[in-house]
Design an enzyme around this catalytic site. Structure first.
Site, mmCIF file in Angstrom:
data_model
loop_
_atom_site.group_PDB
_atom_site.id
_atom_site.type_symbol
_atom_site.label_atom_id
_atom_site.label_comp_id
_atom_site.label_asym_id
_atom_site.label_seq_id
_atom_site.Cartn_x
_atom_site.Cartn_y
_atom_site.Cartn_z
ATOM 1 N N GLY A 100 0.801 -1.228 0.000
ATOM 2 C CA GLY A 100 0.000 0.000 0.000
ATOM 3 C C GLY A 100 0.830 1.273 0.000
ATOM 4 O O GLY A 100 0.366 2.335 0.411
ATOM 5 N N GLY A 102 1.773 2.672 -2.681
ATOM 6 C CA GLY A 102 1.448 3.440 -3.891
ATOM 7 C C GLY A 102 2.323 3.087 -5.073
ATOM 8 O O GLY A 102 2.842 3.976 -5.749
ATOM 9 N N SER A 103 2.470 1.785 -5.343
ATOM 10 C CA SER A 103 3.321 1.395 -6.472
ATOM 11 C C SER A 103 2.725 1.870 -7.804
ATOM 12 O O SER A 103 3.468 2.244 -8.707
ATOM 13 C CB SER A 103 3.553 -0.115 -6.483
ATOM 14 O OG SER A 103 2.333 -0.793 -6.544
ATOM 15 N N SER A 104 1.391 1.903 -7.907
ATOM 16 C CA SER A 104 0.787 2.332 -9.182
ATOM 17 C C SER A 104 1.074 3.805 -9.452
ATOM 18 O O SER A 104 1.394 4.185 -10.580
ATOM 19 C CB SER A 104 -0.731 2.154 -9.176
ATOM 20 O OG SER A 104 -1.132 1.088 -8.425
ATOM 21 N N ALA A 106 3.559 5.593 -8.126
ATOM 22 C CA ALA A 106 5.001 5.793 -8.316
ATOM 23 C C ALA A 106 5.417 5.362 -9.721
ATOM 24 O O ALA A 106 6.205 6.046 -10.380
ATOM 25 C CB ALA A 106 5.787 5.022 -7.255
ATOM 26 N N ASP A 147 -1.633 10.278 -3.872
ATOM 27 C CA ASP A 147 -0.459 9.416 -4.045
ATOM 28 C C ASP A 147 0.399 9.883 -5.222
ATOM 29 O O ASP A 147 1.629 9.823 -5.171
ATOM 30 C CB ASP A 147 -0.901 7.952 -4.213
ATOM 31 C CG ASP A 147 -2.113 7.777 -5.132
ATOM 32 O OD1 ASP A 147 -2.617 8.785 -5.672
ATOM 33 O OD2 ASP A 147 -2.556 6.636 -5.306
HETATM 34 O O1 PMV Z 1 -5.234 2.700 -0.471
HETATM 35 P P1 PMV Z 1 -4.387 3.915 -0.682
HETATM 36 O O2 PMV Z 1 -3.120 3.865 0.090
HETATM 37 O O3 PMV Z 1 -4.187 4.174 -2.118
HETATM 38 O O4 PMV Z 1 -5.174 5.149 -0.085
HETATM 39 C C1 PMV Z 1 -6.477 5.477 -0.481
HETATM 40 C C2 PMV Z 1 -6.903 6.770 0.160
HETATM 41 C C3 PMV Z 1 -8.308 7.213 -0.210
HETATM 42 O O5 PMV Z 1 -8.517 8.485 0.375
HETATM 43 C C4 PMV Z 1 -9.321 6.253 0.359
HETATM 44 C C5 PMV Z 1 -8.501 7.301 -1.711
HETATM 45 C C6 PMV Z 1 -7.821 8.466 -2.389
HETATM 46 O O6 PMV Z 1 -7.519 8.352 -3.575
HETATM 47 O O7 PMV Z 1 -7.607 9.509 -1.755
#
Ligand code: PMV
Length: 316
Positions: A100, A102-104, A106, A147
């Site tokens: 989690g 954020g590999s996509s 990055a 992200d």
């Molecule tokens: O699952 P992650 O780490 O990509 O985080 C998602 C965070 C959310 O607020 C639920 C979605 C977003 O894009 O902001």
């Protein structure tokens, strides 16, 4: 041949509410994803990504880059005709797509930056953000882009959906990060919250607005390094996330272990359901919290926050 790297991220506060226009705080972490790119003469795009099962984000980032390129007036120093060239891309990462970080995002950001360097077409950070955010929206259909912002700009950011606000914040954050071992499915969790909001708009909108308020206070606490206060605000944020139904037993176990071991505050980070939790530690408090998270069944990830955004590693 060039190599570009982009950092992973952790959400400090404001997840889910950020999808509805409230602010969040995100920090880039020092685990990075690397894209090596080389121009070829065969007109083909080849992608080598041995660590991942699929390359849809890279493929979409390449496609979006060329769409963007076709829409801007001629730019760049070498007058390169992009369409006659191919490119070979090779991807490797310090972290897996399971945790989690954020590999996509990055990989999208690093790919776009790599293409801009390979074809000598300068892009601003904002342009990279906008093109990469399109990749997220095309593939996931939902998402705030926090992200992507972390991968592009790095550091710690006060952020609003779609990059309406991207404000750098100071200070590394003293965190212990615990991985649950469970992969979260972000779009499913976002859709679950959306369904809840539809069913109980009054209650859920109040939660979003309260989270937004906490983020504003959290920003002040972070800027002044008032960790005790920031920890309390994170705890309140976690209560709201629990009310939204996005926490899990494993997350709760790790969070409560961290708090019992003296964390100023602890909460899930990201969509919830799994992935990682974060605990804010005092000076000297890290070993105890680390041990407590491990004893509760979490895997502690050794990361530092406030890492540098997308960058070129070498230009040969
Ligand atoms: O699952 P992650 O780490 O990509 O985080 C998602 C965070 C959310 O607020 C639920 C979605 C977003 O894009 O902001």
């Amino acid at each position: 041949m060039i190599t570009v790297s982009a950092p992973g991220k952790l959400m400090l506060m404001g997840e889910h509410a950020v999808v509805y226009g409230y602010p969040c705080i995100v920090t880039a972490v020092d685990q990075r994803l690397y894209v090596r790119a080389k121009k070829t003469d065969d007109g083909k795009i080849t992608v080598d990504a041995p660590q991942s099962k699929e390359t849809k984000f890279v493929d979409a980032a390449v496609a979006k880059f060329f769409v963007w390129r076709s829409q801007i007036p001629l730019r760049g120093t070498k007058g390169v005709s992009v369409k006659h060239h191919g490119v070979s891309l090779s991807i490797r990462s310090d972290f897996t797509s399971q945790v989690g970080f954020g590999s996509s995002s990055a990989v999208s950001v690093a790919t776009i930056k790599a293409l801009s360097l390979v074809f000598a077409i300068p892009m601003t950070e904002r342009e990279i953000f906008d093109v990469a955010y399109q990749v997220t929206l095309d593939i996931q259909g939902v998402g705030s882009g926090f992200d992507i912002a972390a991968a592009v700009y790095g550091g710690t950011l006060f952020f609003k959906k779609g990059g309406e606000v991207i404000e750098p914040l100071p200070n590394e954050i003293p965190l212990v990060v615990g991985y649950t071992g469970v992969k979260a499915d972000t779009p499913t969790l976002i859709n679950m919250v959306a369904a809840k909001q539809k069913e109980y708009p009054g209650k859920v909108n109040k939660i979003f607005s309260a989270i937004g308020e906490l983020v504003l206070q959290g920003r002040d606490a972070l800027v002044t390094k008032d960790w005790e206060r920031l920890g309390k605000l994170m705890n309140f944020d976690q209560e709201y996330l629990r009310d939204l139904g996005v926490s899990s037993q494993k997350l709760e176990d790790l969070i409560s272990a961290a708090k019992k071991a003296g964390a100023w505050g602890a909460k899930l980070s990201g969509a919830g359901g799994g992935d990682c939790m974060i605990a804010l530690h005092s000076a000297g408090g890290k070993p105890q919290i680390t041990k407590a998270i491990q004893e509760a069944g979490g895997q502690v990830m050794d990361v530092r926050t406030h890492a540098e955004g997308v960058r070129s590693e070498s230009e040969l």
